[in-house]
Design an enzyme around this catalytic site. Structure first.
Site, PDB file in Angstrom:
ATOM      1  N   LYS A  68       0.794  -1.232   0.000  1.00  0.00           N
ATOM      2  CA  LYS A  68       0.000   0.000   0.000  1.00  0.00           C
ATOM      3  C   LYS A  68       0.827   1.283   0.000  1.00  0.00           C
ATOM      4  O   LYS A  68       0.430   2.304   0.565  1.00  0.00           O
ATOM      5  CB  LYS A  68      -1.005   0.038   1.185  1.00  0.00           C
ATOM      6  CG  LYS A  68      -1.818  -1.205   1.417  1.00  0.00           C
ATOM      7  CD  LYS A  68      -2.254  -1.915   0.171  1.00  0.00           C
ATOM      8  CE  LYS A  68      -3.244  -1.181  -0.690  1.00  0.00           C
ATOM      9  NZ  LYS A  68      -3.438  -1.887  -1.994  1.00  0.00           N
ATOM     10  N   GLY A  70       2.299   2.341  -3.043  1.00  0.00           N
ATOM     11  CA  GLY A  70       2.464   2.768  -4.433  1.00  0.00           C
ATOM     12  C   GLY A  70       3.151   1.732  -5.309  1.00  0.00           C
ATOM     13  O   GLY A  70       3.687   2.065  -6.370  1.00  0.00           O
ATOM     14  N   HIS A 136       7.680  -7.692  -1.482  1.00  0.00           N
ATOM     15  CA  HIS A 136       7.468  -6.898  -0.259  1.00  0.00           C
ATOM     16  C   HIS A 136       8.479  -7.291   0.821  1.00  0.00           C
ATOM     17  O   HIS A 136       8.367  -6.840   1.966  1.00  0.00           O
ATOM     18  CB  HIS A 136       6.055  -7.132   0.293  1.00  0.00           C
ATOM     19  CG  HIS A 136       4.957  -6.511  -0.522  1.00  0.00           C
ATOM     20  ND1 HIS A 136       5.061  -5.264  -1.102  1.00  0.00           N
ATOM     21  CD2 HIS A 136       3.708  -6.961  -0.847  1.00  0.00           C
ATOM     22  CE1 HIS A 136       3.926  -4.994  -1.744  1.00  0.00           C
ATOM     23  NE2 HIS A 136       3.098  -6.003  -1.616  1.00  0.00           N
ATOM     24  N   TYR A 221       6.498   8.099  -2.183  1.00  0.00           N
ATOM     25  CA  TYR A 221       5.225   8.299  -2.875  1.00  0.00           C
ATOM     26  C   TYR A 221       4.855   9.788  -2.943  1.00  0.00           C
ATOM     27  O   TYR A 221       4.449  10.284  -3.993  1.00  0.00           O
ATOM     28  CB  TYR A 221       4.155   7.496  -2.133  1.00  0.00           C
ATOM     29  CG  TYR A 221       2.775   7.536  -2.720  1.00  0.00           C
ATOM     30  CD1 TYR A 221       2.428   6.707  -3.783  1.00  0.00           C
ATOM     31  CD2 TYR A 221       1.797   8.387  -2.200  1.00  0.00           C
ATOM     32  CE1 TYR A 221       1.150   6.728  -4.309  1.00  0.00           C
ATOM     33  CE2 TYR A 221       0.515   8.411  -2.721  1.00  0.00           C
ATOM     34  CZ  TYR A 221       0.196   7.579  -3.775  1.00  0.00           C
ATOM     35  OH  TYR A 221      -1.074   7.596  -4.292  1.00  0.00           O
TER      36      TYR A 221
HETATM   37  P1  A3P Z   1      -4.660   4.992  -1.404  1.00  0.00           P
HETATM   38  O1  A3P Z   1      -5.334   3.826  -0.773  1.00  0.00           O
HETATM   39  O2  A3P Z   1      -4.103   5.955  -0.388  1.00  0.00           O
HETATM   40  O3  A3P Z   1      -5.482   5.678  -2.421  1.00  0.00           O
HETATM   41  P2  A3P Z   1      -0.049  -0.486  -3.619  1.00  0.00           P
HETATM   42  O4  A3P Z   1       0.005  -0.370  -5.084  1.00  0.00           O
HETATM   43  O5  A3P Z   1       1.304  -0.620  -2.980  1.00  0.00           O
HETATM   44  O6  A3P Z   1      -1.022  -1.504  -3.159  1.00  0.00           O
HETATM   45  O7  A3P Z   1      -0.548   0.943  -3.071  1.00  0.00           O
HETATM   46  C1  A3P Z   1      -1.879   1.343  -3.285  1.00  0.00           C
HETATM   47  C2  A3P Z   1      -1.954   2.836  -3.118  1.00  0.00           C
HETATM   48  O8  A3P Z   1      -1.412   3.469  -4.270  1.00  0.00           O
HETATM   49  C3  A3P Z   1      -3.391   3.290  -3.015  1.00  0.00           C
HETATM   50  O9  A3P Z   1      -3.363   4.443  -2.187  1.00  0.00           O
HETATM   51  C4  A3P Z   1      -3.714   3.604  -4.473  1.00  0.00           C
HETATM   52  O10 A3P Z   1      -4.827   4.442  -4.649  1.00  0.00           O
HETATM   53  C5  A3P Z   1      -2.420   4.263  -4.904  1.00  0.00           C
HETATM   54  N1  A3P Z   1      -2.202   4.214  -6.364  1.00  0.00           N
HETATM   55  C6  A3P Z   1      -2.441   3.191  -7.211  1.00  0.00           C
HETATM   56  N2  A3P Z   1      -2.130   3.522  -8.468  1.00  0.00           N
HETATM   57  C7  A3P Z   1      -1.669   4.787  -8.430  1.00  0.00           C
HETATM   58  C8  A3P Z   1      -1.192   5.692  -9.424  1.00  0.00           C
HETATM   59  N3  A3P Z   1      -1.158   5.367 -10.707  1.00  0.00           N
HETATM   60  N4  A3P Z   1      -0.818   6.923  -9.031  1.00  0.00           N
HETATM   61  C9  A3P Z   1      -0.861   7.292  -7.725  1.00  0.00           C
HETATM   62  N5  A3P Z   1      -1.318   6.474  -6.735  1.00  0.00           N
HETATM   63  C10 A3P Z   1      -1.703   5.236  -7.085  1.00  0.00           C
END
Ligand code: A3P
Length: 329
Positions: A68, A70, A136, A221
């Site tokens: 989570k 990015g 991870h 991020y």
């Molecule tokens: P939020 O839940 O704060 O919106 P991961 O990819 O490690 O699972 O992280 C998910 C987080 O990255 C989520 O944050 C998601 O919305 C955000 N995210 C996914 N794709 C993204 C993108 N293209 N640009 C910016 N943030 C992104």
């Protein structure tokens, strides 16, 4: 390691609100403490297998992150950057990222190796160089084949732990709607969360990036949101594929940023697919629905969930652990 790791001998199994991809919808993952890090039970066989048998190849790039933070975005950006010769990012409609979730473009090593180590090895062998993969795992538990090999580079992404725990909670609630935020927050502050303790995760990669900047690229991020094109240039340079003057002139870095932006990716049919959708089944490397990876995509959403007292508490824990490192959130 010597011999298989017996699950039942491992201390402290803690249920977490993340669904497994088992047939039993009520079974949740458990966290297991492995070599000082908390890992999802389903990932452990994969981690052990990676530790024992992963052989890097010249040019390999391993994307590392706590969940989570990015990962999905970094996968998309790294893939688009490194594959730009074959797939020009300006031709968005024809780009693999327009029909595939980023997790389908870059394999998640734990899941791949957990399923079938031999098959995982063949699949990895079949990938053309330079290979791109993600994990991870904490830096401390990476095999030396990844940590120390000159063949392989590491790109890390992290974010403010308060935003991470909020994002994790939203993600977990999709499977377990009754999961309370204070409950998850407590575990997080105790270090007992997927890939926790989070401060150790961050610190391991931070220290490695300071020690060997040519080997480990440390990204944040929040900084990527502020300057996505600058960070794409940094990434391209780091993997040995800097943008040429002609590419700069043509605006390729911005093409990549647009192709991988939150709004672009989230609005694609493939990424709107919920779990079980036949139009776009969950990717093989992830048991989660494609739309679950796109929520808000902002920095600082924690203020909507974390009380000032909670924020002070988590900040204090993180600050204490990172003291003297030169890193802060
Ligand atoms: P939020 O839940 O704060 O919106 P991961 O990819 O490690 O699972 O992280 C998910 C987080 O990255 C989520 O944050 C998601 O919305 C955000 N995210 C996914 N794709 C993204 C993108 N293209 N640009 C910016 N943030 C992104």
């Amino acid at each position: 390691a010597t011999g298989p790791v017996p699950f039942k001998d491992l201390a402290g199994a803690v249920p977490v609100g993340l669904p497994t991809n088992d047939d039993d919808p009520k079974r949740m993952h458990v966290l297991i403490c492995y070599q000082g890090t908390w890992v999802l039970d389903q990932h452990l066989p994969g981690i052990v297998s990676i530790q024992r048998s992963f052989v890097p190849r010249r040019g390999d790039v391993v994307l590392t992150s706590p969940p989570k933070c990015g990962t999905t975005w970094l996968k998309a950006l790294a893939f688009a950057t490194m594959a730009r010769g074959a797939y020009p990012p300006a031709r968005a409609d024809e780009h693999p990222l327009s029909r595939l979730n980023p997790h389908d473009c870059v394999p998640f090593m734990e899941m791949l190796f957990a399923a079938d180590p031999e098959q995982a090895k063949s699949k990895m062998d079949a990938l053309p160089s330079p290979r791109l993969m993600a994990t991870h795992m904490h830096h401390s538990i990476l095999p030396s084949s990844i940590k120390d090999s000159a063949d392989c580079k590491i790109i890390y992404i992290c974010r403010d732990p308060k935003d991470m725990v909020v994002s994790l909670w939203h993600f977990a609630r999709r499977a377990q709607p009754e999961l309370s935020f204070p409950y998850m927050f407590e575990d997080f502050c105790d270090g007992t969360s997927a890939a926790g303790p989070i401060w150790d995760h961050v610190l391991g990669y931070w220290n490695a990036s300071k020690e060997k900047p040519e080997k480990v690229l440390f990204l944040r991020y929040d900084e990527m949101l502020r300057d996505p094109a600058g960070n794409v240039r940094k990434l391209a340079q780091f993997v040995g594929q800097p943008f040429s003057p002609a590419e700069e002139e043509a605006g390729v870095a911005m093409d990549i940023v647009r192709l991988c932006s939150f709004d672009t990716l989230r609005n694609l049919v493939v990424n709107k697919a919920a779990a079980g959708s036949s139009s776009s089944p969950s990717p093989s490397s992830s048991p989660f629905a494609n739309d679950s990876y796109f929520r808000k995509g902002e920095d600082g959403d924690w203020v909507n969930h974390v009380t000032p007292d909670m924020a002070r508490r988590l900040d204090a824990v993180v600050e204490e652990k990172l003291r003297g490192s030169g890193l802060s959130f």
